[in-house]
Scaffold this active site. Sequence first.
Site, PDB file in Angstrom:
ATOM      1  N   ASP A  47       0.881  -1.280  -0.171  1.00  0.00           N
ATOM      2  CA  ASP A  47      -0.053  -0.036  -0.128  1.00  0.00           C
ATOM      3  C   ASP A  47       0.957   1.232   0.029  1.00  0.00           C
ATOM      4  O   ASP A  47       1.973   1.157   0.106  1.00  0.00           O
ATOM      5  CB  ASP A  47      -0.816  -0.051   1.196  1.00  0.00           C
ATOM      6  CG  ASP A  47      -2.078   0.844   1.216  1.00  0.00           C
ATOM      7  OD1 ASP A  47      -2.313   1.426   0.340  1.00  0.00           O
ATOM      8  OD2 ASP A  47      -2.783   1.106   2.397  1.00  0.00           O
ATOM      9  N   GLU A  57       3.098   5.112  -3.703  1.00  0.00           N
ATOM     10  CA  GLU A  57       2.845   5.967  -4.950  1.00  0.00           C
ATOM     11  C   GLU A  57       4.187   6.666  -5.149  1.00  0.00           C
ATOM     12  O   GLU A  57       4.670   7.281  -6.446  1.00  0.00           O
ATOM     13  CB  GLU A  57       1.782   7.006  -4.847  1.00  0.00           C
ATOM     14  CG  GLU A  57       0.417   6.686  -5.008  1.00  0.00           C
ATOM     15  CD  GLU A  57      -0.147   5.891  -3.792  1.00  0.00           C
ATOM     16  OE1 GLU A  57      -0.860   4.674  -4.059  1.00  0.00           O
ATOM     17  OE2 GLU A  57       0.309   5.875  -2.740  1.00  0.00           O
TER      18      GLU A  57
END
Length: 658
Positions: A451, A454
Amino acid sequence: PPRAALGQCHGSSSEQCSGAVAVQRRVDCHPQPGASQERCEARGCTWCTTDVPNAPWCFFPEDSPYGYSLGGNAEKTDKGWRVTLNKRSQLSLFGSDISPVVIDVEFQTKDRLRFKVYDPNRERFEVPLKIDSPGVAAEDTSYDVEFTDDASHFRIKRKSTGTVPLVDLFFSNQYLQITTAVPSTSVYGFGEHEHVSFKHSMDFVTYGMYSRDQAPTPNANLYGVHPFYMCVEDDSNAHGVLLLNSNAQDVSLSPNPSLTFRTIGGILDFYVFLGPTPENVVQQYTEAIGRPHMPAYWSLGFQLSRWGYGSIDVLKETVNRMHRYDIPYDVQHLDIDYMERRLDFTYDKENYAGLPEYLQELKKAGMHNVIILDPFISKDEEPGTYKPYDLGEEMGVWVNNSDGVTPAVGEAWPPGHSVFPDYTNPRTVEWWTQLCLEFKNVLDYDGIWIDMNEPSNFLRGQFPGCADNDINNPPYIPSISDRSLAQKTLCPDSKTYLGEHYNTHSLFGWSQTEPTFHAAQQATGKRAFVLSRSTFVGSGKHGGHWLGDNFSQWKDMHYSIIGMLEFNLFGMPYIGADICGFNYNTTYELCLRWMQLGSFYPFSRNHNEQDPAFFGEEFAKISRATLRIRYSLLPYLYTLFYESHVHGNTVVRSLMHE
């Protein structure tokens, strides 16, 4: 309005506007905010207002002095053609224009063509995705390439029908633009966004692409980057186009119809896939970027997760309730609350005392377990007490500041300050693999959920902020949220093993997925399960994806179908959305409908305080019945994944694929 009406416009002088380009054919000459007539005309462009929504008021004239023309004859090469182009004039949109540039056209396979626009005198960043290219031009291709006399435009033609695009070019150090006509308005793809329809509007819509920790919001740039589209032509033939570029970028869709790609670094590296069916396009695309991985059979079962069970007792109670209602259920996920103070590779020995034994118990009962890992590591623990940081520091695995020496320090879930592993570095892969293998002896996991990759940082750039330079503040920032390259992530001038974060930012999740896949495979001795939030072209070879932190709203349930279809185009068929929504509280009726839909997501997981046993007997009964239909179809779903893995087919597809 009818096409003719689109051509009317009103400007400072009727004379200036009378010869203006018809509105539907306008290409924006001032793509950044703040256009004015004065600035527009200073660029040698036409200013002409219009009441057509989103249409540019500042645009290139028909006889634009911009662009390139032939600097010699087109030469034949072993792989196809090479053309050298020189700039036509001294005019520049954003400075530092490059001339000459070279276009290499490669006839790679019968149905795949590559054209690459680059600087012959200086190496620029290229995405390190290996796409096999034969050493010689393919024979008997389904396409032809034609250059105009001055070679400033070229056309790719289908031999059977003669459609596909035409091209206009800008190439400077930090601004690359190319416009291509498309043969119809049936355009699909581009991601990752929350699109409100599968087929895109062509009414001057612009999508930014730059990976970002951002909950799904229509048209905002989300977690992953997929600069790939498919166009279904008027005669029902389809083709696909990939721009293999990882810099911040955007694409504008215009009613002409045409597409304008803008990126702020690297090269223009296009792959064209000639289909001719939509399914053929995806097969050809995945042949190039990597076929989707073959998922483990157990991962097609129903899965449960929640951010905030808070304790092992609540977890046990949830699991028991699911079994009490006899709801089909195979996989339990653990979100960050299982960790000690949100530190990777730990578990909370107070609130989750006995977790290792409990996971063993679940496995004995035939279930599987998935743990979450985040990509930031706390640097503030007592020296010698937290191995992930101590070992990483010793091995030099972090993303560094612009000096290339000191680690970039940000803030994320762990207490205090965090550093960020650089997965493009082979040393980091060794470090990560070792930690994943060792942790398997602590918690007996079957899969890993990655997770926040980015990568997410809770500040605007790292400490002490981003320097004011052309890398952090380029002359053009694409149409992305906040028009900022550093918001919620690291400064673009941070250094990774492959180069500046400016070039590699959107590759972070992609570069973490493959090592995690291999680590999970090594740890379990079985097929790997990796679920990644951030993805890029080719991520499907080593992982699946969920559609992120969606909302418990009816529209999100609807949009999940579009997202699922798009990720099948992107070569990531192992896809689903959080059933019942993640943000906000769901309702009985919404959650029930979503369970019925989500029972047919390839990746079927409910992720919030709303498991199908939460709402009582009637809800459980309906969920059980729907999930049993799913389970009865699992051999079929598994076969679809086999077809996808071997031939590159989609698993969930729009009816036009049939």
